[in-house]
Design a protein around this motif. Sequence first.
Motif: not given
Lengths: 581, 581
Positions: A530-537, A543-551
């Motif tokens: 699974f792509g975690l960044d995408r799954l979480v978003s 839909e923006t994975i950047r918003d769910f990545i700390a840095f």
Amino acid sequence: MYRSHSCGELNATHINNEVTLAGWVQKTRDKGFMIWVDLRDRYGITQLIFDEQRTAKEVFEKAKTLGREFVIQVKGTVIERESKNKNIATGDIEILVSELTILNEAMLPPFTIEDETDGGEDLRMKYRYLDIRRNPVKNNLLFRHKVSMEVRKYLTDQGFCDVETPYLIKSTPEGARDFVVPSRMNEGQFYALPQSPQTFKQLLMVGGMDKYYQIVKCFRDEDLRADRQPEFTQIDCEMAFVEQEDILNMFEGLTRHLLKEIKGIEVEKFPRITYDYAMKTYGNDKPDIRFGMKFGELNEVAQHKDFGVFNNSELVVGIAVPGCASFTRKEIDALIDWVKRPQVGASGMVYCKYELDGSLKSSVDKFYDQEDLKKWAEVTGAQPGDLILVLSGNADKTRTQLSALRMELGNRLGLRKPDEFAPLWVVDFPLLEWDEESGRYHAMHHPFTSPKPEDIHLIDSNPGAIRANAYDMVLNGNEIGGGSIRIHDKGLQAKMFDLLGFTPEEAENQFGFLMNAFQFGAPPHGGLAFGLDRLVSILGGQETIRDFIAFPKNNSGRDVMIDAPSVIDNHQLDELHIQLK
Amino acid sequence: MYRSHSCGELNATHINNEVTLAGWVQKTRDKGFMIWVDLRDRYGITQLIFDEQRTAKEVFEKAKTLGREFVIQVKGTVIERESKNKNIATGDIEILVSELTILNEAMLPPFTIEDETDGGEDLRMKYRYLDIRRNPVKNNLLFRHKVSMEVRKYLTDQGFCDVETPYLIKSTPEGARDFVVPSRMNEGQFYALPQSPQTFKQLLMVGGMDKYYQIVKCFRDEDLRADRQPEFTQIDCEMAFVEQEDILNMFEGLTRHLLKEIKGIEVEKFPRITYDYAMKTYGNDKPDIRFGMKFGELNEVAQHKDFGVFNNSELVVGIAVPGCASFTRKEIDALIDWVKRPQVGASGMVYCKYELDGSLKSSVDKFYDQEDLKKWAEVTGAQPGDLILVLSGNADKTRTQLSALRMELGNRLGLRKPDEFAPLWVVDFPLLEWDEESGRYHAMHHPFTSPKPEDIHLIDSNPGAIRANAYDMVLNGNEIGGGSIRIHDKGLQAKMFDLLGFTPEEAENQFGFLMNAFQFGAPPHGGLAFGLDRLVSILGGQETIRDFIAFPKNNSGRDVMIDAPSVIDNHQLDELHIQLK
């Protein structure tokens, strides 16, 4: 102890308690004789009050100096608030402060630390540590933790073992570009950062680990499209002694668990559709099935009339847009312009309004009568009140164009609801795809993916038609996971390499190491990532994975906060036996 | 479904059940009319039986072809075993096989897949995927998963948020050597792999995350000593609004949780000793307190006699070795040789036997009478039957030598029991250590570690005497974790940089980025990091971290299994704008 309570937990039951709080000054209101301060920490906001009548003069004066984002510690008494704030958990009380310590002053932040900030993307990325103070970003990170912890719990309960695989591995020419790491101790040699732990997880299966998982960073040095990151996180899983059915059930279980635990949503058994069906019905191998507008193929009913455009098309295909028969000519023209944009690439579009009175009105009435158009409605499933939109041309391209239009209309009509979740499996992917450029087949998933046993007979006659034991999990129009059953038979693997155009020597050079391991007793195995960044978003309704990545990094692969990458000194280069070109 | 049960779960309650199993052939015993096969998977071993009388001929013949490590699937009936094996969970039953499928053949493995293997370290590392099939290695990996999962559960319950920090960061000249990653998109620039997420976790505190943790890979490009890995795993933690006491309590709680959940052991509150006490009492800042032999300083009682060696020594210090007064002259001479080895470096050793009859017999009886030696016994805590061993010379060196001797004797006397756990905190580390080479102070922990407030007045007069808010958790003679309360005051931080010999410009260049963040309201904060590899190996009762890492590297930083690092092609180098020197 810097605090007796957090800023999110005090309520009417604490009235008259003496408490100590610490946090950041969210805002101050100074009425001269009375000062209110909103004190914020990770857990919430508590209102502080300094009262000229009741607060020691020295403390009151100090309170006047407080600026936004100052870090303070206060002692005081919990009292009932006069005007209660029902919007926050602590809204019934406030703290009458008796002691105030300024733990740290703060410069004025470059943007407001509010849910709706005045800071643009670039500024917020540069000062990401301030952005993280904002509820939306902070809550996304807390949400991500919750998701990953639930993943771990579920997989652990199912007997999976979290095995850490190495980050300093070997570069392979296949696939995307590797990030490499020069070795100081092994002159002229390089490690590569893993694009995925694929090889290692297969080796763990050879090693008898049976059920493996890992939440792991992966790296791809690709030109970054919007919302792609050079480092990203995978939930990587592999199982031994399984068939496709076992894998689908296991990870459907995981996703249902997440939807239930995280979102409180119970979903039915996931629909399973084939790749072929997905392409024909949605023009897309990751369809958003939260809404309809399934494709209706109109070749039979729309060709062989006098409309040359359709007659000369490989495919004529339409969708029924619900409730949009009332679109004005202007609205429809705008849609036609939209599909003609280079990003979509259609050469034109035919429409047909299915009026509420049952009559049909199309842009090609010259060629089609009511009876003809009724058939269009039947094939596309249109109801009175719907708007039928039709594209035609090369089959693959037309499907892609109509898929783009379908998604666009789904967005415009509010049919892609962020709080609705429609997962499904897409199965039976083709094993191979033809690459025009190199004039040979490529593995659609990877060279270790197994063909469906019933298709193996096509291996010489029609390899392009072989279906693979490969599957994707799709959620709300996004591929959130994918995997395959691997080949564990030497002979079949050799045949596969042959099909992919490898000489036996090339196969040995590139994959010999895994093949060698397979000779010592490889079990049937398969897995999924699974792509975690995408799954979480997506679970977070965004839909923006950047918003769910700390840095996160920007589109040039830069971390603008720490200003990386950066130059390094010659001494470092010397030690690594390299120089700049 | 390849199997109805695992190879570890069938017992007498399953008798007469029809089952399907799959796994590896551990061994076969062919008696001609009867063939037994031990079938192994991750979960255990189940005995299969093929009986000429009861098994179909074709199946029986196929069973004769089975070799070690073949992967097979069998169907059959669970029957009661005639000669039961009480050593394994499935020892009461066996499977009378009716169907046999060979899923994969296997070449003879290069070493035996048994608990005690005939394979040497190098061979096992090269075929690590076969090594992992062995119980000791497999169980270590399962154990590691259990430990890390318990860590996650505890910290999550305590409100910590798992935040993933980036792996592609910026190289800094401080500390150990970085691994670097050339950037393709940013010509001439490099990322660095993190030596630890130190900066990011401090930024998360500035960002209000309050409680952060991560189980994360870290990288150091150092010359590898035995049992060091270029990539290693940290349990990395940070908390805001805390004092040292809060941190010690939190992570003592974590460790007690692990000992209880993993080992079933309840431990008392951890002893806390100062760095000074540790050095004086054990000659070591990570003492193994599972056993005594505390140092007794003998300067007062042994100097000012006629023994010149002691009179000229800065320190005379001894330990009482329990029950070893009976050592022969030869045994003692061997010990003296041991301390004189270059690795220890003592110039000699004095001994004194405290006989069971109460008399004392030393190697320096010429200079000391019974009264004198009685005092030695008092100071070292010797009892009748003990052997007092005394070293002398430069204080620091002598302590280090005596510590080595103490540990050696602890090992030889079996006092370092792998199933006994004696954790403790060592606190009050010096803030600075003097570096002879550069002629300046270095930060003992790192430049952001805060001094004890009560010692700050020494900052100009005697900086070497300043103690830090720094602490290590020590378990069975190993530092398993360490951390500090950080400086959050700009002025103090500037003073600290000054002390460390940085010009303001240098401080700005190297640390400006974190300092800049600190200006926007840094809370008081501190943290700790555990070395997971080490922690797991000690909890597992072993001391070699490599045994608890799935795919470790050797002492040259090579992965001999995949043969990494390796050369990469010129095209890759070109794209990265670098060339070999």
